[in-house]
Write a protein that holds these residues in place. Structure first.
Motif, PDB file in Angstrom:
ATOM      1  N   LYS A  47       0.805  -1.223   0.000  1.00 20.89           N
ATOM      2  CA  LYS A  47       0.000   0.000   0.000  1.00 20.89           C
ATOM      3  C   LYS A  47       0.837   1.270   0.000  1.00 20.89           C
ATOM      4  N   SER A 134      -8.156  -0.973   3.700  1.00 19.59           N
ATOM      5  CA  SER A 134      -8.803  -0.903   2.392  1.00 19.59           C
ATOM      6  C   SER A 134      -7.758  -1.224   1.317  1.00 19.59           C
ATOM      7  N   ASN A 136      -6.394  -0.256  -1.373  1.00 21.09           N
ATOM      8  CA  ASN A 136      -5.963   0.812  -2.289  1.00 21.09           C
ATOM      9  C   ASN A 136      -4.589   1.276  -1.845  1.00 21.09           C
ATOM     10  N   SER A 142     -10.738   4.479  -1.725  1.00 23.57           N
ATOM     11  CA  SER A 142     -10.990   3.087  -1.363  1.00 23.57           C
ATOM     12  C   SER A 142     -11.772   2.388  -2.478  1.00 23.57           C
ATOM     13  N   HIS A 221      -6.552  11.936   2.589  1.00 21.83           N
ATOM     14  CA  HIS A 221      -6.926  10.527   2.603  1.00 21.83           C
ATOM     15  C   HIS A 221      -8.120  10.362   1.687  1.00 21.83           C
ATOM     16  N   TYR A 222      -8.375   9.173   1.219  1.00 18.77           N
ATOM     17  CA  TYR A 222      -9.591   8.894   0.464  1.00 18.77           C
ATOM     18  C   TYR A 222      -9.731   9.846  -0.721  1.00 18.77           C
TER      19      TYR A 222
HETATM   20 MG    MG Z   1      -8.058   3.131   3.909  1.00 17.09          MG
END
Ligand code: MG
Ligand code: TXA
Length: 307
Positions: A47, A134, A136, A142, A221-222
């Protein structure tokens, strides 16, 4: 969907220290044997995740959960009875059996019993708790489909189980029961209101004044690659506008569902698709400031470009 043979092979891969991507009802996870430090290490490498971000450990029931903690408070029992299997993660005092690598050396561990039948069958078949973030790369969106996983993390997993689109669509609610008063560390589709109906008043991490920071809750994030803007679309540029109540002119105008559950189920898939469309921006009308929308608002704020 997933055959008996595929499930057995995935369980065998996990037991032998390999990574397997699997569906949950929230988002797809990239799983490893939570009790195998080296297997867990592979997740961080795949990741590009900083070692300071602890992982959620997925269990197939309360019995497995209790073996991973030193204390299982009454509040955990009440919440598990009401919300497990489902999108609620509980942070508890960890047993020495859980490797430091899983918890980023914290004295606590995050536990969740997912409701997706493939996830549950996989944990059960493997017979071990599965650590899984997650599926990703760090800071990216995600995945809510097996296709998203293939596009974003291809090659990292020895196997990808395809369990169809995730029904909940955003990451689980994370609640700490490890201190005095329970603290909501990450909002999700199980709302503060629903939790308080079971265990009484809880604190949000804002109310604790950062005394209970949720490690790994990085601001950035995300995030899609395309700049995401909260509010009206800018006057120039080619973009998409996601709206609920007020349609505004944009190259692509997308009416989003006005109920939180349907909105969440659709959000990441919409963002994944728009992110591949070569747009200058994605603008989003902020949903209402109510507990039911808190998880969605949190993800949108984290996905947004900061000034
Ligand atoms: Mg995550
Ligand atoms: O829905 C979900 O929770 C998905 C699926 C795969 O289960 N998983 C997920 O994992 O979102 P991840 O790694 O993207 O997010 C885990 C979050 C971290 O950001 C951190 O805030 C929190 O869980 N967490 C994990 N262990 C913790 C701990 N010991 N104390 C406090 N927070 C913790």
């Amino acid at each position: 969907m997933v055959s008996r043979e595929e499930l057995q092979r995935a369980a065998e891969l996990l037991r032998s220290g390999e990574l397997v991507a699997f569906p949950t009802e929230t988002v797809y996870g990239l799983g490893a044997n939570a009790l195998d430090e080296q297997a867990v290490e592979r997740i961080y490498t795949a990741k590009g995740r900083p070692p300071t971000s602890p992982l959620i450990v997925h269990v197939d029931g309360v019995e497995m959960a209790r073996r991973l903690v030193t204390e299982w408070p009454e509040t955990a029992d009440a919440l598990a009875a009401r919300f497990w299997p489902g999108p609620l993660t509980l942070v508890l005092k960890k047993s020495p059996q859980v490797p430091d690598r899983v918890t980023a050396a914290l004295p606590t561990v995050a536990l969740r019993m997912p409701s997706h039948p493939v996830a549950l069958a996989l944990i059960h078949e493997a017979g071990i708790p599965i650590a899984a973030p997650s599926a990703n790369r760090f800071t990216e969106l995600s995945p809510t489909t097996a296709e998203h996983v293939r596009a974003g993390l291809s090659g990292a997993a020895a196997m990808i189980l395809d369990g169809g689109p995730a029904e909940v669509g955003i990451e689980s609610t994370v609640l700490s029961l490890a201190g005095g008063r329970p603290v909501l560390l990450r909002p999700g589709m199980i709302s503060q209101t629903e939790i308080e109906a079971v265990i009484g008043p809880i604190l949000t991490s804002v109310e604790t004044g950062g005394a209970h920071p949720s490690p790994g809750m990085h601001e950035r994030h995300y995030r899609p690659r395309t700049p995401l803007l909260i509010g009206a679309p800018p006057a120039s540029g080619k973009g998409a506008h996601l709206w609920i109540r007020q349609e505004l002119p944009a190259q692509e105008s997308l009416a989003m569902p006005d109920d939180p559950a349907t909105y969440a189920a659709r959000l990441y898939d919409v963002l994944h698709r728009l992110d591949r469309a070569g747009l200058d921006f994605i603008s989003v009308e902020m949903p209402p400031d109510t507990p039911a929308w808190a998880g969605i608002r949190d993800r949108l704020q984290r996905a947004a470009e900061k000034e």
